[in-house]
Design an enzyme around this catalytic site. Sequence first.
Site, PDB file in Angstrom:
ATOM      1  N   LYS A  52     -24.315  67.655  21.279  1.00  0.00           N
ATOM      2  CA  LYS A  52     -24.126  68.385  22.533  1.00  0.00           C
ATOM      3  C   LYS A  52     -22.746  68.104  23.129  1.00  0.00           C
ATOM      4  CE  LYS A  52     -29.027  68.542  23.843  1.00  0.00           C
ATOM      5  NZ  LYS A  52     -29.107  70.009  24.041  1.00  0.00           N
ATOM      6  N   LYS A  77     -28.742  49.269  19.628  1.00  0.00           N
ATOM      7  CA  LYS A  77     -28.771  47.872  20.077  1.00  0.00           C
ATOM      8  C   LYS A  77     -29.288  46.967  18.969  1.00  0.00           C
ATOM      9  CE  LYS A  77     -29.632  45.794  24.611  1.00  0.00           C
ATOM     10  NZ  LYS A  77     -28.302  46.158  25.116  1.00  0.00           N
ATOM     11  N   ARG A  88     -35.620  38.373  29.041  1.00  0.00           N
ATOM     12  CA  ARG A  88     -35.119  38.323  30.418  1.00  0.00           C
ATOM     13  C   ARG A  88     -36.038  39.085  31.361  1.00  0.00           C
ATOM     14  NH1 ARG A  88     -29.857  39.413  28.284  1.00  0.00           N
ATOM     15  NH2 ARG A  88     -29.992  41.542  29.116  1.00  0.00           N
ATOM     16  N   ARG A 110     -20.853  56.051  23.942  1.00  0.00           N
ATOM     17  CA  ARG A 110     -19.723  55.841  24.849  1.00  0.00           C
ATOM     18  C   ARG A 110     -18.746  56.996  24.668  1.00  0.00           C
ATOM     19  NH1 ARG A 110     -17.592  50.209  24.189  1.00  0.00           N
ATOM     20  NH2 ARG A 110     -19.529  49.794  25.321  1.00  0.00           N
ATOM     21  N   LYS A 145     -18.211  47.519  39.937  1.00  0.00           N
ATOM     22  CA  LYS A 145     -18.833  46.203  39.977  1.00  0.00           C
ATOM     23  C   LYS A 145     -17.852  45.199  40.576  1.00  0.00           C
ATOM     24  CE  LYS A 145     -22.017  46.756  36.073  1.00  0.00           C
ATOM     25  NZ  LYS A 145     -22.484  46.187  34.774  1.00  0.00           N
ATOM     26  N   HIS A 153     -22.532  55.718  34.164  1.00  0.00           N
ATOM     27  CA  HIS A 153     -23.651  55.470  33.264  1.00  0.00           C
ATOM     28  C   HIS A 153     -24.770  56.473  33.523  1.00  0.00           C
ATOM     29  CE1 HIS A 153     -22.713  50.957  32.260  1.00  0.00           C
ATOM     30  NE2 HIS A 153     -21.631  51.727  32.243  1.00  0.00           N
ATOM     31  N   GLU A 172     -28.597  56.033  26.502  1.00  0.00           N
ATOM     32  CA  GLU A 172     -27.642  55.704  27.554  1.00  0.00           C
ATOM     33  C   GLU A 172     -26.288  56.304  27.190  1.00  0.00           C
ATOM     34  OE1 GLU A 172     -26.273  51.816  30.055  1.00  0.00           O
ATOM     35  OE2 GLU A 172     -25.798  51.790  27.919  1.00  0.00           O
ATOM     36  N   GLU A 187     -12.232  42.542  29.068  1.00  0.00           N
ATOM     37  CA  GLU A 187     -13.220  41.788  29.841  1.00  0.00           C
ATOM     38  C   GLU A 187     -14.365  41.325  28.940  1.00  0.00           C
ATOM     39  OE1 GLU A 187     -16.589  40.842  32.396  1.00  0.00           O
ATOM     40  OE2 GLU A 187     -16.471  42.458  30.897  1.00  0.00           O
TER      41      GLU A 187
END
Length: 254
Positions: A52, A77, A88, A110, A145, A153, A172, A187
């Site tokens: 897309k 992932k 977590r 991304r 942030k 996102h 995502e 970073e």
Amino acid sequence: MLEKKTPERLEIINDIDVEELASSAQFFLGQAIQYQQLMMMYDCAIKEVRTKLEVLNTEMSLRYQRNPIEYINCRIKKPVSIVRKLQRKGLPATVETLESNAINDIAGIRVICAFIDDIYSIANMLIRQDDITLIDKKDYIKNPKANGYRSLHLIVEVPVFFSDQTRNMRVEVQIRTIAMDFWASLEHQLKYKKQVDNETEIVEELRQCAETIAATDERMLKIRNQINGKDSGTLQPESDPIPLLEKFSLSTNG
């Protein structure tokens, strides 16, 4: 459009990582077939969304004589990261947990754009498509942030058609400029360093660099708008790109 290739990052495995790897192995050995099937479905969802985006980029290239998307990276992932995130959240490491959408970023795309307004245009065009459902949106460009990170996102859901079923899969989508991606890469390297001298100072330097990069993005957008004969270089994130496309189409067809 070429996909940017980046070298794999090498990490030193400490005792905690070994325990996590062992936990991951135990989980996935017990549900190997189910896990592979689920990851295949996520991979197919990435293909659907990426197609897309590539279609939109091709269309914009024809209409505006430039590609708003510079390149696209995709990833699934890793098992260790999946187990770590489930831990977590205090959730059981099972395929059933993953199928319940406990983690929204197993499949990730991304998208790297040249200009800030391209980010919002591509995002709006994507989420307006009939078979795309927007689950969540976090705008770290308008609301960066604390460390200076900037990106848009989106969590989207797309139907994927298999031989015997249709599954709604979540992906995502991170959309950012080249400059934002450059900063995020540096970073990321800092974050995964085990020992860094003067870490506090480096973090502050990175935050200041993020501000400088953000200002540069705005200046480049303003310069582009001046070249194109636009009176204002101010970004309007919620502006609708479709009327502009319709206007362009009418002018070329007339």
